[in-house]
Scaffold this motif. Structure first.
Motif, PDB file in Angstrom:
ATOM      1  N   VAL A  54       0.858  -1.184   0.000  1.00 21.48           N
ATOM      2  CA  VAL A  54       0.000   0.000   0.000  1.00 21.48           C
ATOM      3  C   VAL A  54       0.891   1.230   0.000  1.00 21.48           C
ATOM      4  O   VAL A  54       1.762   1.372   0.861  1.00 21.48           O
ATOM      5  N   GLN A  55       0.679   2.119  -0.961  1.00 23.23           N
ATOM      6  CA  GLN A  55       1.509   3.317  -1.090  1.00 23.23           C
ATOM      7  C   GLN A  55       0.923   4.460  -0.262  1.00 23.23           C
ATOM      8  O   GLN A  55       0.446   5.461  -0.772  1.00 23.23           O
ATOM      9  N   MET A  56       0.954   4.272   1.063  1.00 20.84           N
ATOM     10  CA  MET A  56       0.387   5.261   1.979  1.00 20.84           C
ATOM     11  C   MET A  56       1.272   5.323   3.220  1.00 20.84           C
ATOM     12  O   MET A  56       2.026   4.387   3.504  1.00 20.84           O
ATOM     13  N   PRO A  57       1.191   6.411   3.991  1.00 17.58           N
ATOM     14  CA  PRO A  57       1.976   6.481   5.232  1.00 17.58           C
ATOM     15  C   PRO A  57       1.510   5.444   6.242  1.00 17.58           C
ATOM     16  O   PRO A  57       0.366   4.992   6.203  1.00 17.58           O
ATOM     17  N   HIS A  58       2.403   5.049   7.154  1.00 13.84           N
ATOM     18  CA  HIS A  58       2.097   3.995   8.126  1.00 13.84           C
ATOM     19  C   HIS A  58       2.382   4.481   9.544  1.00 13.84           C
ATOM     20  O   HIS A  58       3.055   3.816  10.319  1.00 13.84           O
ATOM     21  N   GLY A  59       1.834   5.626   9.895  1.00 11.18           N
ATOM     22  CA  GLY A  59       2.223   6.262  11.145  1.00 11.18           C
ATOM     23  C   GLY A  59       1.326   6.030  12.335  1.00 11.18           C
ATOM     24  O   GLY A  59       1.405   6.780  13.300  1.00 11.18           O
ATOM     25  N   GLY A 103      -1.293  -5.051  -3.552  1.00 12.72           N
ATOM     26  CA  GLY A 103      -2.157  -4.585  -2.475  1.00 12.72           C
ATOM     27  C   GLY A 103      -3.444  -4.017  -3.041  1.00 12.72           C
ATOM     28  O   GLY A 103      -3.767  -4.202  -4.221  1.00 12.72           O
ATOM     29  N   PHE A 104      -4.183  -3.288  -2.195  1.00 14.79           N
ATOM     30  CA  PHE A 104      -5.464  -2.736  -2.638  1.00 14.79           C
ATOM     31  C   PHE A 104      -5.522  -1.249  -2.305  1.00 14.79           C
ATOM     32  O   PHE A 104      -4.490  -0.586  -2.266  1.00 14.79           O
ATOM     33  N   ALA A 105      -6.713  -0.711  -2.056  1.00  9.49           N
ATOM     34  CA  ALA A 105      -6.870   0.738  -1.942  1.00  9.49           C
ATOM     35  C   ALA A 105      -6.285   1.298  -0.653  1.00  9.49           C
ATOM     36  O   ALA A 105      -5.643   2.339  -0.649  1.00  9.49           O
ATOM     37  N   SER A 106      -6.519   0.607   0.474  1.00  9.30           N
ATOM     38  CA  SER A 106      -6.103   1.137   1.768  1.00  9.30           C
ATOM     39  C   SER A 106      -5.513   0.003   2.598  1.00  9.30           C
ATOM     40  O   SER A 106      -5.026  -0.985   2.045  1.00  9.30           O
ATOM     41  N   THR A 107      -5.561   0.141   3.915  1.00  5.12           N
ATOM     42  CA  THR A 107      -4.857  -0.802   4.777  1.00  5.12           C
ATOM     43  C   THR A 107      -5.646  -2.075   5.064  1.00  5.12           C
ATOM     44  O   THR A 107      -5.252  -3.165   4.669  1.00  5.12           O
ATOM     45  N   TYR A 121       3.425  14.855   6.517  1.00  3.82           N
ATOM     46  CA  TYR A 121       2.175  14.109   6.684  1.00  3.82           C
ATOM     47  C   TYR A 121       1.516  14.558   7.982  1.00  3.82           C
ATOM     48  O   TYR A 121       2.106  14.454   9.056  1.00  3.82           O
ATOM     49  N   ILE A 122       0.286  15.050   7.882  1.00  2.94           N
ATOM     50  CA  ILE A 122      -0.459  15.501   9.055  1.00  2.94           C
ATOM     51  C   ILE A 122      -1.670  14.587   9.227  1.00  2.94           C
ATOM     52  O   ILE A 122      -2.523  14.502   8.337  1.00  2.94           O
ATOM     53  N   TYR A 123      -1.726  13.868  10.351  1.00  2.00           N
ATOM     54  CA  TYR A 123      -2.821  12.936  10.634  1.00  2.00           C
ATOM     55  C   TYR A 123      -3.910  13.680  11.406  1.00  2.00           C
ATOM     56  O   TYR A 123      -3.665  14.183  12.510  1.00  2.00           O
ATOM     57  N   LEU A 124      -5.107  13.730  10.837  1.00  2.00           N
ATOM     58  CA  LEU A 124      -6.234  14.392  11.485  1.00  2.00           C
ATOM     59  C   LEU A 124      -7.221  13.346  11.985  1.00  2.00           C
ATOM     60  O   LEU A 124      -7.525  12.378  11.277  1.00  2.00           O
ATOM     61  N   ASP A 181      -9.352  10.872   2.788  1.00  2.00           N
ATOM     62  CA  ASP A 181      -9.823   9.954   3.819  1.00  2.00           C
ATOM     63  C   ASP A 181      -8.941   8.711   3.752  1.00  2.00           C
ATOM     64  O   ASP A 181      -8.840   8.067   2.709  1.00  2.00           O
ATOM     65  N   TYR A 182      -8.294   8.378   4.861  1.00  2.00           N
ATOM     66  CA  TYR A 182      -7.319   7.287   4.822  1.00  2.00           C
ATOM     67  C   TYR A 182      -7.960   5.963   4.429  1.00  2.00           C
ATOM     68  O   TYR A 182      -7.370   5.171   3.697  1.00  2.00           O
ATOM     69  N   TYR A 183      -9.162   5.703   4.906  1.00  2.00           N
ATOM     70  CA  TYR A 183      -9.789   4.411   4.676  1.00  2.00           C
ATOM     71  C   TYR A 183     -10.661   4.386   3.425  1.00  2.00           C
ATOM     72  O   TYR A 183     -11.083   3.326   2.979  1.00  2.00           O
ATOM     73  N   GLN A 184     -10.941   5.551   2.879  1.00  2.00           N
ATOM     74  CA  GLN A 184     -11.645   5.639   1.604  1.00  2.00           C
ATOM     75  C   GLN A 184     -10.916   6.687   0.761  1.00  2.00           C
ATOM     76  O   GLN A 184     -11.405   7.792   0.542  1.00  2.00           O
ATOM     77  N   PRO A 185      -9.707   6.331   0.287  1.00  2.00           N
ATOM     78  CA  PRO A 185      -8.828   7.327  -0.340  1.00  2.00           C
ATOM     79  C   PRO A 185      -9.366   7.917  -1.633  1.00  2.00           C
ATOM     80  O   PRO A 185      -8.816   8.896  -2.134  1.00  2.00           O
TER      81      PRO A 185
END
Length: 544
Positions: A42-47, A325-329, A492-495, A527-531
């Motif tokens: 998954v090409q997303m941050p993992h923080g 992988g797929f869209a999100s985590t 990367y700012i996590y809200l 949206d992290y879970y619905q990018p």
């Protein structure tokens, strides 16, 4: 023993000239692509505590699959268990980093539970605690896992059980689309039940008996498709054929079938999309993966069930990204678990095939697929785009063909799910001094739900600029901001979430290297879970 399929590669009208490239990959194992890309599924941050697990859990499913099919070589095992320890692998320097297992313990509370940001969160998270417990339970066969971490999590889950047998909803649910629905408690209970059974909890024990009492009481009143899917999987693991079949019959009535593919969608309506390609929501993928797991976990499998499973797999594999992988985590975690289970059931030690990929013009490439090299993923660049390609297969084998198209397009000017406005102010514009840039960002959620899920704001830095350390500290003091990560050229700012009420963010950037002809760059919010729910804005630094 001959099959063929057309693959059409075409480009949107507004593609940036000479930015497009395409390739085709051929393998004879559904898990081959994921195995080659364990560190970048998954090409997303993992923080945070849930995202970190996407580096961890799919690897366990791949190891289990390879072990079950007797394809697990010492070299593959060493590489995969290295990922379990380290999470990521630096391909250029052969240096491992991001301690995956140890990192997860940073999100552990003193009582044995887990939450998205650990002790920084106000409360524990029931869903994440169950997820971590089952993942650690699966992984302890391959790496050292302190059993106390698993037992403490189980003890906390047992203490969180309500008198009716379900579980207290602590912490944010994975998808906000389920929040507040009557199925909320049931979907969580079904997820925890499935996790506990995967972990090997005895079905006749008090914990499982009371859990299934809750689920059995509610099973006939469930109206949410996602909840039905997770319930079907939980009852299948429990060996309850009748209840599983009842839920699957309900799901079959809602199935969408077309061209040999079978899928479901929890959406009642979709916002208008400006995307050229249809963007499948991660919730769709997760739902369908649970349906597939339910079919494959039934106590008695019929030939008709495997036909349905095959149709689901055809749809599911078409949603994979270029790395397997797929869209999100979590959709990646559940989908790879389901695909691994299907691939193990359909595994064969014999067979070979000849695969030809050719265009209507001059392109032609032949691939040899054999059972001895079934995990090998073969690639070829497609030099003619846009174009229609014919994939021909001759022989007896499972063949997985994937085309990947990459291109740039201008930043879209309209958005339907987030509002994002950016203003900049450049100070210190004299030639003798470095520039200081103030970036003011105004963001809100404008989609169909009351609030978004967790939101990521990616601020790409202008060439030669860095984030001021004092500015980072001020950001981290805002209640809505859960975490700030600074990479080489991205902040990367996590809200926690966004609503229709606008939130303001101020970043102070300092120029450390002067760059001529400085180009604008992009701020992205999603949206992290619905990018697929996202917005983009461009900013620059120009002296008046």
């Amino acid at each position: 023993n001959t099959a063929e399929e057309l693959m059409l590669i075409h480009l949107p009208d507004n593609v940036v000239k000479r930015s497009a490239s395409a390739s085709v990959s051929i393998s004879s194992d559904l898990m081959g692509l994921a195995l080659q890309n364990l560190d970048r599924l998954v090409q997303m941050p993992h923080g945070c505590g849930e995202q970190n697990m996407v580096l961890f859990t799919p690897i366990v499913y791949v190891l289990q699959y390879l072990e079950k099919t007797r394809q697990l070589t010492p070299a593959i095992k060493e590489r995969a268990t290295g990922f379990l320890h380290n999470g990521k692998y630096n391909r250029s320097t052969n240096v491992s980093y991001v301690q995956c297992y140890q990192t997860q313990l940073l999100y552990r509370h003193r009582d044995g539970s887990y939450s998205v940001f650990g002790q920084r969160d106000g409360e524990e998270n029931t869903w994440l605690t169950a997820f971590v417990a089952k993942s650690f339970g699966h992984a302890k066969k391959y790496i050292y896992i302190d059993d106390k971490n698993i037992q403490d999590a189980l003890r906390w889950l047992e203490q969180s059980q309500l008198p009716n047998g379900c579980f207290a909803t602590k912490g944010s649910l994975f998808h906000s689309s389920l929040k507040g629905s009557v199925d909320d408690e049931i979907s969580l209970g079904a997820y925890v039940a499935a996790a506990l059974l995967e972990l090997g909890q005895p079905l006749k024990g008090k914990l499982m008996q009371t859990t299934f009492n809750c689920l059995q009481y509610a099973v006939h009143n469930v109206t949410n498709t996602c909840t039905e899917a997770v319930l079907a999987y939980a009852f299948a693991l429990a060996g309850d054929y009748q209840t599983t079949q009842e839920l699957l019959y309900k799901l079959e009535e809602q199935a969408i079938e077309s061209g040999g593919q079978i899928h479901w969608s929890p959406k009642t309506s979709s916002p208008a999309s400006t995307d050229f390609w249809h963007s499948t929501q991660s919730l769709d993928i997760e739902l369908i993966a649970y349906v597939l797991l339910a079919y494959l976990s039934k106590p008695r499998l019929r030939a008709r069930d495997m036909t349905t499973a095959a149709g689901i797999v055809v749809w599911l594999t078409q949603q994979q990204n270029a790395y397997g992988g797929f869209a999100s985590t979590h959709d990646t975690v559940v989908a790879l678990q389901a695909l691994a289970k299907y691939a193990a059931r359909m595994f064969s030690t014999s067979g070979q095939a000849l695969v030809k990929v050719k265009s209507q013009r001059d392109f032609g490439k032949t691939f040899q697929v054999t059972c001895q090299k079934r995990l090998l993923v073969q690639h070829a660049e497609l030099t003619e785009i846009p174009e229609q390609f014919l994939v021909q297969v001759q022989g007896r084998s499972c063949v997985f063909a994937q085309t990947v198209l990459r291109y740039h397009e201008p930043t879209p000017q309209t958005t339907v799910t987030f509002s994002l406005r950016v203003n900049t102010e450049l100070a210190n514009c004299s030639q003798a001094n470095m520039h200081v840039l103030t970036v003011r960002i105004l963001a809100s959620y404008t989609g169909s739900r009351i609030t978004s899920n967790m939101v990521i704001m990616e601020v790409s830095l202008l060439s030669g600029f860095v984030l001021d350390s004092g500015s980072r500290m001020l950001l981290e003091r805002k209640t809505i901001i859960k975490k700030v990560e600074v990479e080489a050229d991205v902040v990367y700012i996590y809200l926690d979430k966004l609503s229709d009420e606008s939130q303001s963010f101020i970043l102070q950037l300092e120029q450390i290297i002067k760059v001529k002809n400085l180009k604008p760059t992009v701020i992205k919010i999603y949206d992290y879970y619905q990018p697929e729910e996202q917005a983009l804005a461009v900013y620059s630094a120009v002296c008046s």
